[in-house]
Design a protein around this motif. Sequence first.
Motif, PDB file in Angstrom:
ATOM      1  N   ASN A  42       2.309  37.647-104.311  1.00 52.61           N
ATOM      2  CA  ASN A  42       0.996  38.088-104.084  1.00 52.61           C
ATOM      3  C   ASN A  42      -0.026  37.583-104.954  1.00 52.61           C
ATOM      4  OD1 ASN A  42       1.416  39.251-101.669  1.00 52.61           O
ATOM      5  ND2 ASN A  42       0.756  41.308-102.362  1.00 52.61           N
TER       6      ASN A  42
ATOM      7  N   VAL B 104       6.776  41.065-106.355  1.00 55.13           N
ATOM      8  CA  VAL B 104       5.541  41.318-105.489  1.00 55.13           C
ATOM      9  C   VAL B 104       4.468  40.723-106.096  1.00 55.13           C
ATOM     10  CG1 VAL B 104       3.828  42.875-105.110  1.00 55.13           C
ATOM     11  CG2 VAL B 104       6.430  43.392-104.251  1.00 55.13           C
ATOM     12  N   GLN B 105       4.289  40.937-107.475  1.00 58.42           N
ATOM     13  CA  GLN B 105       3.184  40.367-108.300  1.00 58.42           C
ATOM     14  C   GLN B 105       2.793  38.731-108.165  1.00 58.42           C
ATOM     15  OE1 GLN B 105       0.578  42.417-109.284  1.00 58.42           O
ATOM     16  NE2 GLN B 105      -0.573  40.756-110.121  1.00 58.42           N
TER      17      GLN B 105
ATOM     18  N   GLY C  58      -1.381  42.406 -97.328  1.00 61.96           N
ATOM     19  CA  GLY C  58      -0.641  42.064 -98.851  1.00 61.96           C
ATOM     20  C   GLY C  58      -0.021  43.281 -99.406  1.00 61.96           C
TER      21      GLY C  58
ATOM     22  N   LEU D  40      -3.010  35.443-103.237  1.00 63.53           N
ATOM     23  CA  LEU D  40      -3.945  36.608-102.497  1.00 63.53           C
ATOM     24  C   LEU D  40      -4.759  37.476-103.155  1.00 63.53           C
ATOM     25  CD1 LEU D  40      -4.657  37.711 -99.459  1.00 63.53           C
ATOM     26  CD2 LEU D  40      -2.389  38.969 -99.804  1.00 63.53           C
ATOM     27  N   ILE D  41      -4.091  37.997-104.285  1.00 65.75           N
ATOM     28  CA  ILE D  41      -4.853  39.037-105.111  1.00 65.75           C
ATOM     29  C   ILE D  41      -6.190  38.469-105.622  1.00 65.75           C
ATOM     30  CG2 ILE D  41      -4.643  40.346-107.103  1.00 65.75           C
ATOM     31  CD1 ILE D  41      -1.593  40.583-106.620  1.00 65.75           C
TER      32      ILE D  41
ATOM     33  N   ALA E 128       3.580  44.725-100.001  1.00 62.88           N
ATOM     34  CA  ALA E 128       3.891  45.136-101.613  1.00 62.88           C
ATOM     35  C   ALA E 128       4.587  46.273-101.696  1.00 62.88           C
ATOM     36  CB  ALA E 128       2.625  44.648-102.211  1.00 62.88           C
TER      37      ALA E 128
END
Length: 277
Positions: free
Chosen positions: A117, A113-114, A72, A120-121, A76
Motif C-alpha cells: 500500500n 500491507v505496508q 486501500g 497509495l499511502i 488492508a
Amino acid sequence: SFGIMGGGGGDKSSHPFAYLGASGFAAVVNFPLWKASAIGQAGYTLKADTFIGKYKEALRPPWRGVFPVIGGLTWARGFIFFGSDFGRNVMRSKGFGDTISIAVPPLISSTIVQVVNMPLIRTTIMMQNPEAKYTTVTSMGKYLYQTRGISGLWHGLSAGIFKTVPKYVTAVCVKDWMDEVLAPVDETDRYAVLGRSAKKSVIAGLAGAILTNPLDVIRNSMFRTDKGLSDTVKHLYKETGFGFLHRGLAKNLVAVSLPISVTIFLTDTFIRLSSSK
C-alpha cells in the motif's frame, strides 16, 4: 481460554467476509478523520488560526482520494485482522506457543500491507495538502515517479513499517489478551456479548493509536519534506523539541483508534449474526 473465540463464539477465521465488511464500514465512516489526522501530522498549512478552526477546516471537503483511500484501508485492515486470526490458528495447530502464535501473524500481515500500500499511502497523504498541485492518485503518482523515480513511491516505507506493524501487533495482542481476561458472558444475552466485544475493541484501538503516534508524525513529515528517516527526526526535534511526539495526537487517537475499534467490534458482530442463521 477464549483464544480467538469472540467471547465464546466460533472460529472467526472461517468468516473472511465479516472482516472485509467490518473493515469497509470503518474506512467509510473514518475518512474525514483520516484526512484531518494526515493534514495535522504532515504539518500542512491551513488558513484557520485556532486548534478547533484547523480541525474543522481539515474535516471539510474537498475529500481528495476518498475512493482509493477507502479501498486501500478496507483490504488492508481486513487482511491484517483476518490474517492474524487465521495465522494464529495455523501456528497453534503446528504446536507453537500462544505468545508467538498471537504476535507473529499480525507482524507478517501488517508488513505485507505496508509494502503493497505504500505508493497509495504516500500519494493520498500528499494530496491532502491544501496547496497540492496534483489532486488525484494517478497524477500525484506520476509526478513522484518523474521527479523521484520508482523508489520515490516507497519513500517513508521504513517509518511506515515502524508505525504500522507495532500498531497492529499491539491492537491484536491487546484484543486477544482482553478476550482472555474479560469474564465470559452468556452467549444468549445479546447485550452482554456486545458489551464485552465493545470493551475489547475500544481498549485495543486506543493502545495501538497511542503507541504509534510519534511514528505517524515522522512518516507524514518524511512525505512532506522528502528527507530521510534520521534527518526527519532531527528536523522535527529542532523545530519543536520532544513536542513532535504528541503532534496531532488528539486527532490521531480518533482517526486511528476508531477504525480499529469499529473493525474489531463489527467483525465480532457480523460473525455472530452469520453464525446465528
